[in-house]
Design an enzyme around this catalytic site. Structure first.
Site, PDB file in Angstrom:
ATOM      1  N   TYR A   1       0.844  -1.209   0.000  1.00 53.25           N
ATOM      2  CA  TYR A   1       0.000   0.000   0.000  1.00 53.25           C
ATOM      3  C   TYR A   1       0.876   1.256   0.000  1.00 53.25           C
ATOM      4  O   TYR A   1       1.074   1.878   1.043  1.00 53.25           O
ATOM      5  CB  TYR A   1      -0.904   0.014   1.236  1.00 53.25           C
TER       6      TYR A   1
ATOM      7  N   ASP B   1     -12.906  -4.590   3.005  1.00 50.96           N
ATOM      8  CA  ASP B   1     -13.093  -4.847   1.577  1.00 50.96           C
ATOM      9  C   ASP B   1     -13.734  -6.179   1.222  1.00 50.96           C
ATOM     10  O   ASP B   1     -14.519  -6.270   0.299  1.00 50.96           O
ATOM     11  CB  ASP B   1     -11.729  -4.803   0.868  1.00 50.96           C
TER      12      ASP B   1
ATOM     13  N   TYR C   1      -8.360 -12.116   4.662  1.00 52.63           N
ATOM     14  CA  TYR C   1      -8.714 -10.719   4.657  1.00 52.63           C
ATOM     15  C   TYR C   1     -10.200 -10.400   4.923  1.00 52.63           C
ATOM     16  O   TYR C   1     -11.060 -10.667   4.062  1.00 52.63           O
ATOM     17  CB  TYR C   1      -8.302 -10.354   3.223  1.00 52.63           C
ATOM     18  N   TRP C   2     -10.503  -9.933   6.096  1.00 53.75           N
ATOM     19  CA  TRP C   2     -11.834  -9.490   6.544  1.00 53.75           C
ATOM     20  C   TRP C   2     -12.856 -10.625   6.639  1.00 53.75           C
ATOM     21  O   TRP C   2     -14.029 -10.369   6.837  1.00 53.75           O
ATOM     22  CB  TRP C   2     -12.392  -8.363   5.655  1.00 53.75           C
TER      23      TRP C   2
ATOM     24  N   GLU D   1      -0.352  -6.648   9.597  1.00 53.60           N
ATOM     25  CA  GLU D   1      -1.582  -5.996   9.130  1.00 53.60           C
ATOM     26  C   GLU D   1      -2.791  -6.511   9.914  1.00 53.60           C
ATOM     27  O   GLU D   1      -3.673  -5.766  10.300  1.00 53.60           O
ATOM     28  CB  GLU D   1      -1.754  -6.282   7.631  1.00 53.60           C
TER      29      GLU D   1
HETATM   30  C1  GLC Z   1      -6.960  -2.745   2.843  1.00 52.44           C
HETATM   31  C2  GLC Z   1      -8.001  -2.657   3.927  1.00 52.44           C
HETATM   32  C3  GLC Z   1      -8.388  -1.205   4.128  1.00 52.44           C
HETATM   33  C4  GLC Z   1      -7.136  -0.399   4.417  1.00 52.44           C
HETATM   34  C5  GLC Z   1      -6.066  -0.602   3.355  1.00 52.44           C
HETATM   35  C6  GLC Z   1      -4.729   0.021   3.727  1.00 52.44           C
HETATM   36  O1  GLC Z   1      -7.463  -2.323   1.606  1.00 52.44           O
HETATM   37  O2  GLC Z   1      -9.123  -3.412   3.622  1.00 52.44           O
HETATM   38  O3  GLC Z   1      -9.278  -1.068   5.183  1.00 52.44           O
HETATM   39  O4  GLC Z   1      -7.461   0.957   4.498  1.00 52.44           O
HETATM   40  O5  GLC Z   1      -5.844  -1.968   3.184  1.00 52.44           O
HETATM   41  O6  GLC Z   1      -4.304  -0.456   4.967  1.00 52.44           O
END
Ligand code: GLC
Length: 420
Positions: free
Chosen positions: A30, A163, A349-350, A393
């Site tokens: 990210y 997400d 993830y989630w 994370e």
């Molecule tokens: C993923 C998560 C989101 C977060 C991003 C950066 O996309 O789902 O909530 O803001 O990562 O950490």
């Protein structure tokens, strides 16, 4: 007895992820500024560098659109490490941004940073940020609740910040997996595919981006054409809490008219949120605005109304008991999806893993109801996970393993906030 969190190591994560006034969530996965990450990260910076906390908030607002929308990503500098980049979003803003928003933690962070400030210039710094927060809350109300129901909707799963939650499965299945943009996933080059969304879901994510981009990101056109429209619990609960902090800030920086406007939104949303309670499951649930039905799912988002003081005491007690039941089934709380749900996946993830930021909000909510046993249990789980595995994370609730990206900014920020 678990070992304590290494405070210097947590600060070092923020320092290493600092790109000049804004903090990337983690370096490769990210590489830009993310909206709600930055709000938590600003609160983390505030524990040791007040100036840097203000800069985090100010730099996020560089991405704010004229209509008040604070985008979910601000692309301050180019990077090939992420897909979809600015060319796919096709928005017209400088600096480039995505075209959707994320949970509005901003006003909450602004209040925390201001209240911790010792610098005499703090009020002057906070004033324009108050105006930015007010504009963003108005955008949520106008663009994402044009019918004035009191509940705002997300038009893309990414807008929820959660997400890949099973809360979107039904509604998302109606989105065709047929984007016009060619998919060039980068996420699975950085972390294992078993932790990330499936390819078909990725095609749906990008289909929505293509659709809204073709509509010029016009909120009214998007509202009309959106095939995915969900009144998410987390967004509404966080917005409701943020409005309360904004109302407080309006007492310092705003007009009487601002205060009346904010108070009216709070009153309306409180009633609307109450309608999302599922008494049988002891959680709040999202409403699919295309079918009109509540989505029968139990996720950690369903506890977030605690953070906004929405539930009755009895409902809060039931939620505390439900969280305890979930923690009893897995080793570490709070899993993002109920471990009693067949869709629970502890590593994906989630769909199961534990997030420190979500835990911090649930714990604060429980504490505000006087449910301190529940709050303390969640906080000590969070501390123990981070102390054992570092600033991952997110964490597998069954094994405690740290997963996803490493050296993660918001996990470090939560560690700092929990160590105060
Ligand atoms: C993923 C998560 C989101 C977060 C991003 C950066 O996309 O789902 O909530 O803001 O990562 O950490």
């Amino acid at each position: 007895m678990t070992s304590p969190i290494d405070i210097q190591a947590a600060r070092d994560v923020l320092l290493a992820n600092d790109r000049g006034g804004y903090t990337v969530p983690t370096s490769r996965l990210y590489p830009f500024q993310w909206n709600w990450d930055s709000a938590f990260v600003a609160m983390g910076w505030a524990t040791f560098d007040e100036e840097r906390a203000w800069r985090e908030l100010e730099r996020l607002i560089e991405g704010q659109w004229d209509d008040g929308m604070v985008p979910h990503i601000v692309f301050h500098a180019p990077s090939d490490d992420y897909f979809p980049g600015p060319d796919v979003w096709g928005t017209h803003h400088e600096p480039p941004t995505s075209g959707i928003s994320q949970p509005p933690v901003f006003a909450i962070a602004l209040r925390v940073v201001l209240e911790g400030a010792t610098d005499p210039g703090a009020a002057a710094r906070a004033r324009p940020l108050y105006q930015a927060a007010l504009a963003s809350h108005r955008w949520w109300a106008n663009a994402r609740d044009p019918e004035g129901t009191g509940l705002v909707a997300i038009l893309h799963p990414w807008e929820s910040g959660m997400d890949n939650s099973p809360a979107w499965d039904e509604a998302f299945a109606r989105v065709p997996p047929e984007p016009t943009t060619e998919i060039r996933r980068r996420d699975t080059a950085h972390v294992g595919a078993a932790m990330r969304p499936h390819d078909d879901d990725y095609r749906r994510f990008i289909y929505l981006v293509d659709l809204y981009s073709a509509l010029g990101w016009d909120p009214a056109a998007m509202w009309e054409k959106a095939p995915f429209k969900v009144a998410d619990v987390a967004i509404n609960a966080i917005l409701q809490r943020a409005e309360q902090d904004l109302l407080h800030l309006a007492g310092l920086f705003g007009s009487d008219a601002d205060r009346q406007e904010i108070a009216a939104r709070i009153a309306k949303r409180a009633g609307a949120l109450a309608g999302l309670w599922n008494a049988e499951r002891a959680v709040f649930q999202p409403r699919d605005l295309i079918t009109g039905a509540l989505v029968d799912v139990a996720t950690s988002a369903g506890f977030l109304p605690l953070y906004a003081g929405v539930p009755s005491l009895e409902q809060a007690q039931r939620m505390a008991a439900e969280i305890k039941r979930w923690r009893g089934k897995v080793a570490h709380g709070v899993p993002s999806t109920s471990p009693f749900d067949p869709r629970f996946e502890p590593k994906r993830y989630w769909r199961g893993p534990v997030w420190g930021v979500v835990n911090s909000m649930i714990a604060e909510g429980l504490a505000a109801y006087g449910l301190s046993d529940g709050a303390d249990a969640i906080r000590s789980d969070t501390r123990a996970l981070i102390a054992a595995q570092g600033f991952a994370e997110y964490f597998d609730p069954t094994t405690g393993e740290g997963l996803g990206g490493g050296s993660f900014s918001w996990t470090a920020a939560i560690a700092l906030l929990l160590s105060r």
